[in-house]
Design a protein around this motif. Structure first.
Motif, PDB file in Angstrom:
ATOM      1  N   SER A 151       0.800  -2.884   8.621  1.00  0.00           N
ATOM      2  CA  SER A 151       0.701  -1.561   8.054  1.00  0.00           C
ATOM      3  C   SER A 151      -0.746  -1.062   8.512  1.00  0.00           C
ATOM      4  O   SER A 151      -0.870   0.278   8.727  1.00  0.00           O
ATOM      5  CB  SER A 151       0.630  -1.316   6.553  1.00  0.00           C
ATOM      6  N   TYR A 152      -1.436  -1.851   9.217  1.00  0.00           N
ATOM      7  CA  TYR A 152      -2.840  -1.319   9.674  1.00  0.00           C
ATOM      8  C   TYR A 152      -2.796  -1.190  11.153  1.00  0.00           C
ATOM      9  O   TYR A 152      -3.895  -0.914  11.902  1.00  0.00           O
ATOM     10  CB  TYR A 152      -3.978  -2.243   9.266  1.00  0.00           C
ATOM     11  N   ARG A 191      10.480  -4.251   9.428  1.00  0.00           N
ATOM     12  CA  ARG A 191       9.080  -4.653  10.464  1.00  0.00           C
ATOM     13  C   ARG A 191       9.076  -5.905  11.192  1.00  0.00           C
ATOM     14  O   ARG A 191       8.265  -6.393  11.753  1.00  0.00           O
ATOM     15  CB  ARG A 191       7.637  -4.468   9.596  1.00  0.00           C
ATOM     16  N   SER A 217      -1.336  -6.170   0.266  1.00  0.00           N
ATOM     17  CA  SER A 217      -2.307  -5.669   1.282  1.00  0.00           C
ATOM     18  C   SER A 217      -3.532  -6.455   1.078  1.00  0.00           C
ATOM     19  O   SER A 217      -3.739  -6.525  -0.250  1.00  0.00           O
ATOM     20  CB  SER A 217      -2.570  -4.052   1.233  1.00  0.00           C
ATOM     21  N   TRP A 264      -2.093   2.564   6.805  1.00  0.00           N
ATOM     22  CA  TRP A 264      -0.983   3.109   6.663  1.00  0.00           C
ATOM     23  C   TRP A 264      -0.923   4.232   5.799  1.00  0.00           C
ATOM     24  O   TRP A 264       0.019   5.191   5.770  1.00  0.00           O
ATOM     25  CB  TRP A 264      -0.195   2.089   5.878  1.00  0.00           C
ATOM     26  N   TYR A 268       0.650   8.153   5.977  1.00  0.00           N
ATOM     27  CA  TYR A 268       1.661   8.401   5.025  1.00  0.00           C
ATOM     28  C   TYR A 268       1.310   9.799   4.704  1.00  0.00           C
ATOM     29  O   TYR A 268       1.895  10.749   4.623  1.00  0.00           O
ATOM     30  CB  TYR A 268       1.958   7.579   4.370  1.00  0.00           C
TER      31      TYR A 268
END
Length: 411
Positions: A151-152, A191, A217, A264, A268
Motif C-alpha cells: 500500500s505504501y 495485489r 499496516s 495508500w 484514496y
C-alpha cells in the motif's frame, strides 16, 4: 474396466433417470459392448441397474435406488451445493462435474442463482486462476512465492507457507506464515503478482489468527472526520459501513472512521477530488492539500493561468451563451453529459431535466430554496475552478440558476 467410469454412470443415471447405451458409449469414448459389460458389473455389485430394449428403451436404475443421501437434510444439501457454487472458479469444468455428481446424488438441481467472479470488469479471469493456484498450494502444503504490491508503493518478494483463504469486506485475502518475518501475514489476492507454487512441501502445523486481529499496516490508525458531497454518495455507501455515515440536511455525508495513515490513505482521499473535505486531523488535511498542489503543478501548462483568469473575467452574457449550449441539471446546474447521472421519474424512467442526486422517483431528494442550493454548490464550483472565489461562484450562479427549470422566475 474403469471404476471411475462405473461411478460416473451411476451419477448420470441418478440425474437423468435413463440413458441409452450408445449415448454412454459416446460420452466415455468406449464401445457399446463395453457399456453393457459395465452394466453387468454394476448389477453384480448389487446396484439395481437394468437395460430395456426397443423404442424408448435404455439403461436405468430402479426407482427405489438411492445412494446414502439421507444423512443430509434438504437444507443441508442445498448449503453444500451453494457453497461449491460460490467458490471462485465454480464454473470451471472440474467444478461443474463435481456439482453435477452431487446434484444427482441429492436428487436436486444445482443452484443457479449464485456465482462468484473475482475478475474485475473487463479483465480475463486471472483472479479465479490465482485463487485456484493458492487453494492447491494450501491443500498440498506447498511453499509459495510471489511479488506483493504494498500500500505504501513498490513491491516486495514474499516466500510464505499458505494457510487460509478468507473473504472479507468485498475482497479475498490469503493468510500465511511469512518465512522472512517469521510471523503470520495477510495479503489481498488482487495485489499478489507473479505467483509461483513451488514443489517444496512443508509439515509445519499452521494456525493463523482471525483476520480482524491480523496486522493490516505498520502505520498507526488515525481517526478521520470527512465530509463528502452528495455527488459521491454512491461511493460513500459502497465503501464505508453505514454505522460510520451520517447524512446532513444539505445532503452532504459525514464519515467518522479510523485508517492507517500512509501513502495508500492519501491516494484514496485524493480519489474523491473536490467532493471531499477533510475536517480532521489537521496533519492529514495539510498533507492531502500539499499533494493536491503538487498534482496541480504537474498538470499545469504555461498558459493555463491566463485562461483561468480570462474565464473569470468573461462577461455574464458570454458565460450564459456558452453554458446553455450544454445540458445541465435543472436544479443544481451539474452537467448531464453522461446518462448514468440522470435522475428518475415516478415510473422509473430517466428524467430529462434533473440529475440523480437532486431527483429520484419523481420527487426532489431535498427541500431547498434556490439560495440554499447556491450556497451548497458554490464551494464545489470554486474548488473545481482554481482562481474563482466562492463569492464569484455565487455571483455566476445567481445569474444562471433563475433560468433553470426548478428555480425559473425566482428572484
Amino acid at each position: 474396466m474403469s471404476v471411475s467410469r462405473l461411478f460416473e454412470i451411476v451419477y448420470l443415471l441418478l440425474e437423468k433417470k435413463q440413458i441409452t447405451a450408445r449415448a454412454l458409449a459416446e460420452r466415455f469414448e468406449v464401445s457399446v459392448r463395453t457399456i453393457y459389460r459395465d452394466v453387468d458389473a454394476l448389477s453384480a455389485a448389487g446396484i439395481p441397474i437394468y437395460a430395456s430394449q426397443g423404442r424408448g428403451g435404455g439403461i436405468s436404475l430402479t426407482d427405489r435406488f438411492v445412494l446414502d443421501r439421507a444423512a443430509l437434510s434438504p437444507e443441508e444439501q442445498a448449503r453444500v451445493l451453494t457453497a461449491l457454487k460460490s467458490l471462485p472458479g465454480g464454473d470451471s469444468p472440474e467444478s461443474r462435474a463435481t456439482l453435477t455428481k452431487l446434484s444427482g446424488l441429492f436428487g436436486r438441481r444445482e443452484p443457479d442463482w449464485l456465482q462468484v467472479d473475482l475478475t474485475p470488469w473487463g479483465a480475463s479471469g486471472g483472479g479465479a486462476r490465482r485463487f485456484d493456484e493458492l487453494k492447491r498450494a494450501i491443500l498440498e502444503r506447498r511453499v509459495t512465492t510471489f511479488s506483493y504490491a504494498a500500500s505504501y508503493g513498490g513491491a516486495s518478494v514474499r516466500r510464505i507457507l499458505p494457510a487460509r483463504l478468507v473473504f472479507k469486506g468485498r475482497a479475498w485475502y490469503l493468510q500465511g506464515f511469512c518465512l522472512a518475518n517469521r510471523d503470520y501475514r495477510t495479503f489481498r489476492l488482487s495485489r499478489i503478482l507473479e505467483l509461483t507454487v513451488t514443489e517444496e512441501r512443508f509439515d509445519l502445523s499452521l494456525s493463523p489468527p482471525a483476520i480482524e486481529a491480523a496486522p493490516l499496516s505498520s502505520s498507526r490508525c488515525t481517526p478521520l472526520r470527512l465530509r463528502f458531497s452528495p455527488l459521491v454518495a454512491y461511493r460513500v455507501y459502497d465503501e464505508f459501513d453505514l454505522s460510520c455515515v451520517k447524512r446532513e440536511k444539505d445532503g452532504s455525508l459525514l464519515v467518522a472512521i479510523d485508517f492507517p495513515e500512509d501513502g495508500w490513505l492519501y491516494g484514496y482521499l485524493l480519489s474523491f477530488g473536490t467532493c471531499l473535505e477533510i475536517l480532521s486531523p489537521d496533519q492529514v488535511r495539510l498533507q492531502v492539500g500539499l499533494l493536491g498542489r503538487q498534482i496541480w503543478k504537474n498538470c499545469e501548462k504555461p498558459d493555463i493561468r491566463c485562461r483561468v483568469f480570462r474565464a473569470t473575467m468573461e462577461s455574464p452574457k458570454q458565460k450564459e451563451d456558452s453554458t446553455m449550449e450544454r445540458k445541465f441539471c435543472q436544479s443544481c446546474g451539474m452537467p448531464l453529459d453522461d446518462p448514468a447521472f440522470f435522475g428518475t421519474e415516478a415510473d422509473g424512467s430517466e428524467s430529462r431535466h434533473y440529475c440523480k442526486y437532486c431527483y429520484q422517483g419523481g420527487a426532489f431528494t431535498a427541500d431547498m430554496t434556490m439560495d440554499q442550493m447556491i450556497d451548497f454548490c458554490a464551494p464545489i464550483l470554486s474548488r473545481e475552478h482554481p482562481g474563482m472565489s466562492e463569492e464569484q461562484a455565487k455571483a455566476q450562479m445567481r445569474g444562471f440558476f433563475p433560468k433553470l427549470l426548478r428555480w425559473k422566475g425566482q428572484p
